[in-house]
Design a protein around this motif. Structure first.
Motif, mmCIF file in Angstrom:
data_model
loop_
_atom_site.group_PDB
_atom_site.id
_atom_site.type_symbol
_atom_site.label_atom_id
_atom_site.label_comp_id
_atom_site.label_asym_id
_atom_site.label_seq_id
_atom_site.Cartn_x
_atom_site.Cartn_y
_atom_site.Cartn_z
ATOM 1 N N ASN A 85 61.278 42.744 8.944
ATOM 2 C CA ASN A 85 60.651 41.975 10.014
ATOM 3 C C ASN A 85 60.840 40.633 9.589
ATOM 4 N N ALA A 86 60.883 40.322 8.243
ATOM 5 C CA ALA A 86 61.177 38.910 8.157
ATOM 6 C C ALA A 86 62.742 38.608 7.778
ATOM 7 N N ASP A 87 63.655 39.452 7.905
ATOM 8 C CA ASP A 87 65.107 39.307 7.793
ATOM 9 C C ASP A 87 65.666 38.721 8.842
ATOM 10 N N PRO A 88 66.040 37.332 8.795
ATOM 11 C CA PRO A 88 66.467 36.952 10.013
ATOM 12 C C PRO A 88 67.836 37.380 10.806
ATOM 13 N N ILE A 89 68.573 38.395 9.914
ATOM 14 C CA ILE A 89 69.649 38.941 10.534
ATOM 15 C C ILE A 89 69.119 40.244 11.287
ATOM 16 N N VAL A 90 68.281 40.912 10.720
ATOM 17 C CA VAL A 90 67.551 42.084 11.484
ATOM 18 C C VAL A 90 66.916 41.689 12.926
ATOM 19 N N MET A 91 66.415 40.328 12.871
ATOM 20 C CA MET A 91 65.443 39.721 13.972
ATOM 21 C C MET A 91 66.465 38.831 14.579
ATOM 22 N N GLU A 92 67.568 38.811 14.541
ATOM 23 C CA GLU A 92 68.455 37.802 15.221
ATOM 24 C C GLU A 92 68.347 37.753 16.696
ATOM 25 N N HIS A 93 68.212 39.066 17.218
ATOM 26 C CA HIS A 93 68.359 39.059 18.716
ATOM 27 C C HIS A 93 66.943 39.306 19.459
ATOM 28 N N PHE A 94 65.820 38.657 18.564
ATOM 29 C CA PHE A 94 64.201 38.676 19.012
ATOM 30 C C PHE A 94 64.071 37.112 18.843
ATOM 31 N N PRO A 95 62.837 36.806 19.517
ATOM 32 C CA PRO A 95 62.383 35.299 19.538
ATOM 33 C C PRO A 95 62.352 34.701 18.104
ATOM 34 N N SER A 96 61.633 35.625 17.256
ATOM 35 C CA SER A 96 61.407 35.013 15.721
ATOM 36 C C SER A 96 61.289 36.071 14.788
ATOM 37 N N VAL A 97 61.547 35.860 13.420
ATOM 38 C CA VAL A 97 61.063 36.585 12.321
ATOM 39 C C VAL A 97 59.495 36.801 12.619
ATOM 40 N N LEU A 98 58.996 38.061 11.880
ATOM 41 C CA LEU A 98 57.572 38.290 11.842
ATOM 42 C C LEU A 98 56.985 38.185 10.249
ATOM 43 N N ASP A 99 55.925 37.521 10.341
ATOM 44 C CA ASP A 99 55.220 37.239 9.036
ATOM 45 C C ASP A 99 54.582 38.529 8.942
ATOM 46 N N ARG A 100 53.817 38.629 7.489
ATOM 47 C CA ARG A 100 53.311 40.078 7.184
ATOM 48 C C ARG A 100 52.199 40.415 8.278
ATOM 49 N N ALA A 101 51.181 39.550 8.774
ATOM 50 C CA ALA A 101 50.323 39.725 9.635
ATOM 51 C C ALA A 101 50.933 40.452 11.098
ATOM 52 N N LEU A 102 51.660 39.676 11.423
ATOM 53 C CA LEU A 102 52.385 40.234 12.675
ATOM 54 C C LEU A 102 53.135 41.483 12.350
ATOM 55 N N SER A 103 53.656 41.565 11.354
ATOM 56 C CA SER A 103 54.493 43.054 11.199
ATOM 57 C C SER A 103 53.260 44.174 10.885
ATOM 58 N N ASP A 104 52.157 43.880 10.284
ATOM 59 C CA ASP A 104 51.109 44.864 10.209
ATOM 60 C C ASP A 104 50.694 45.051 11.766
ATOM 61 N N SER A 105 50.372 44.194 12.460
ATOM 62 C CA SER A 105 49.854 44.372 13.834
ATOM 63 C C SER A 105 50.728 45.198 14.522
ATOM 64 N N LEU A 106 52.035 44.813 14.717
ATOM 65 C CA LEU A 106 53.011 45.628 15.352
ATOM 66 C C LEU A 106 52.902 47.281 14.932
#
Ligand SMILES: CC(C)(COP(=O)(O)OP(=O)(O)OC[C@H]1O[C@@H](n2cnc3c(N)ncnc32)[C@H](O)[C@@H]1OP(=O)(O)O)[C@@H](O)C(=O)NCCC(=O)NCCS
Length: 187
Positions: A32-53
């Motif tokens: 979720n912190a990889d900008p290529i994986v998250m290219e088509h989403f509004p932003s990358v996710l930090d650890r807290a946002l990733s855990d809450s997802l």
């Protein structure tokens, strides 16, 4: 995150789609912190946002009995991302509905894993969850995701393309293409 044995597990020839584990969280945060994986989403996710997802995904399984499964490559990798089914929380012309979705760590792209896992998720949705239809959607630039939808045999009608209501007008990711698949007669 508590492990729940009531969440279903799906097997394909190469993959295990299984309940999430606490141990998946660091690898999930890394993708979720990889900008290529998250290219088509509004932003990358930090650890807290990733855990809450991950926690929201777990809660979705509790509520619906299906969700975005953690994907394991037995003997190779404990966690490579997620593939599965989700009930979108926004309102659009095609909701309420169930979508099929996928997000894999970059090193596992190009091997057919998303399509293989998605086929198992669709089978579960139609044959075991009794769904009449499953949709998928993404932005026009997400060619890899659109290619998965095409490989699955989902169909697109451009009259159904839509503006994602969770994004503000003018946002670069607002326009989405909608794909649909009806339950096959065999399911
Ligand atoms: C979308 C995503 C999951 C697609 O991954 P992908 O690896 O391109 O898709 P698949 O797993 O179906 O693999 C297909 C590729 O594997 C190749 N492949 C290799 N071995 C294969 C096999 N045994 N079986 C099938 N395909 C195989 C196919 O030829 C195809 O290659 P190509 O992309 O060069 O044409 C990935 O790009 C991703 O995680 N993106 C970020 C998250 C995202 O955008 N998610 C969607 C939001 S809507």
């Amino acid at each position: 995150m508590s492990e729940s044995s009531s969440h279903p597990t799906l097997r394909t020839s190469r993959l295990l789609l299984r309940p999430w584990r606490e141990a998946d969280l660091p690898a999930f945060a890394a993708l979720n912190a990889d900008p290529i994986v998250m290219e088509h989403f509004p932003s990358v996710l930090d650890r807290a946002l990733s855990d809450s997802l991950a926690a929201r995904i777990q809660a979705h399984f509790d509520r619906h009995g299906f969700g975005l499964w953690a994907v394991e490559l037995p003997e190779v990798a404990d966690f490579i991302g997620f593939v599965g089914l989700a009930v979108p929380s926004f309102t659009a012309h095609f909701t309420p509905c169930v979508e099929v979705g996928w997000r894999l760590a970059r090193r596992y792209w190009g091997a057919g894993y998303a399509t293989e896992g998605a086929r198992a998720a669709l089978d579960f949705g139609f044959a075991r969850a009794g769904l009449a239809e499953i949709v998928s959607f993404t932005v026009p630039d997400n060619h890899r995701s659109l290619a998965v939808m095409e490989r699955l045999g989902m169909t697109h009608d451009s009259r159904e393309d839509f503006e994602h209501p969770a994004l503000p007008e003018g946002h670069r990711l607002r326009r989405h293409l909608l794909y649909r698949m009806a339950r096959p007669l065999s399911a």
